[in-house]
Design an enzyme around this catalytic site. Structure first.
Site, mmCIF file in Angstrom:
data_model
loop_
_atom_site.group_PDB
_atom_site.id
_atom_site.type_symbol
_atom_site.label_atom_id
_atom_site.label_comp_id
_atom_site.label_asym_id
_atom_site.label_seq_id
_atom_site.Cartn_x
_atom_site.Cartn_y
_atom_site.Cartn_z
ATOM 1 N N ASP A 10 25.022 -24.387 19.232
ATOM 2 C CA ASP A 10 24.592 -24.965 17.207
ATOM 3 C C ASP A 10 25.574 -25.881 16.804
ATOM 4 O O ASP A 10 26.788 -25.265 17.120
ATOM 5 C CB ASP A 10 23.912 -23.813 16.851
ATOM 6 C CG ASP A 10 23.032 -24.246 15.262
ATOM 7 O OD1 ASP A 10 22.802 -24.555 14.917
ATOM 8 O OD2 ASP A 10 23.621 -22.671 14.717
ATOM 9 N N ASP A 12 25.786 -26.324 12.880
ATOM 10 C CA ASP A 12 26.014 -24.897 11.419
ATOM 11 C C ASP A 12 26.162 -24.116 11.147
ATOM 12 O O ASP A 12 25.514 -23.538 12.350
ATOM 13 C CB ASP A 12 24.956 -25.926 10.140
ATOM 14 C CG ASP A 12 25.354 -27.408 9.772
ATOM 15 O OD1 ASP A 12 26.342 -27.626 10.217
ATOM 16 O OD2 ASP A 12 24.566 -27.922 10.326
ATOM 17 N N ASP A 168 24.093 -18.712 16.080
ATOM 18 C CA ASP A 168 24.147 -18.129 14.909
ATOM 19 C C ASP A 168 23.015 -17.457 13.948
ATOM 20 O O ASP A 168 23.067 -16.887 13.643
ATOM 21 C CB ASP A 168 24.622 -18.322 13.896
ATOM 22 C CG ASP A 168 24.751 -19.138 12.902
ATOM 23 O OD1 ASP A 168 24.544 -18.972 11.954
ATOM 24 O OD2 ASP A 168 24.374 -20.688 13.675
#
Length: 222
Positions: A10, A12, A168
């Protein structure tokens, strides 16, 4: 122990601490509407949830339909702030270097619009290093749908179970599980207070990027 041969990340909240760029964007919108600036601590938990979640956090009193009409403005303002304030999380560059030295191929699967991700990658110096980039609007579906992960694996010429995905947000882990892809939960990213990463079903939970420099931390590949 060896590193995985293929890793997808991922963007951001996982590779990139983009919250400062997002804060500058949101605060420009607030200023234009006569509001006081938000703090980084107030906005940070919402960043991985996307533009709509950040707009809701910044303007909770505004009707959702009206906030929706502001999304193009958010994207336009964010494009002007892109890469000016944020940076890779501490330890990420070292981890990428370790992976590359070990022969690992890595790429990015993000829900950020593709055009913004494509602009950002050269700013970070990753254009020659990132082997595949899938944005939130590249395909017909976005995370938590597994399609972006399975297509990224296909473009790298490997089966999804032969990749590891690092993210995240719960949507990252849902997508990885649906794709049959082992996953790493990046605990250094952006989460709301009520989020419990231990319940997401990831294979490995990792406290900080430095830990990923140890091949023994990574989940086993089938």
């Amino acid at each position: 122990m060896e590193f995985p041969r293929t890793v997808l990340f991922d963007l951001d909240g996982t590779l990139l601490d983009s919250a400062p760029d997002m804060l500058a964007t949101i605060n420009a919108m607030r200023e234009s509407r006569g509001r006081q600036p938000m703090t980084l601590g107030e906005l940070r938990p919402h960043v991985s949830k996307g533009a709509r979640a950040m707009a809701a956090a910044a303007f909770p009193e505004v009707d959702a339909d009206e906030r929706e009409s502001w999304i193009p403005e958010f994207l336009n303002r964010y494009e002007q702030e892109l890469g000016l304030h944020g940076a890779p999380f501490d330890g990420i560059e070292a981890v990428l270097g370790k992976l590359e030295s070990a022969g690992t191929v890595w790429g990015i699967v993000t829900n950020k619009p593709e055009y913004l991700a494509k602009r950002l990658i050269p700013i970070l110096g990753w254009e020659e290093r990132c082997a595949v980039l899938i944005g939130g609007d590249t395909l017909a579906a976005r995370k938590p749908d597994p399609l972006p992960l399975t297509v990224a694996a296909e473009r790298l010429g490997v089966a999804a179970p032969s990749c590891v995905y690092v993210g995240d947000d719960e949507r990252d882990i849902i997508a990885a599980r649906a794709a049959g892809m082992p996953s790493v939960v990046a605990l250094w990213g952006y989460r709301l207070d009520g989020d419990d990463p231990a319940e997401w079903g990831g294979n490995v939970l990792v406290r900080d990027p430095d830990a990923l420099a140890d091949p023994a931390i990574w989940p086993a590949i089938r």
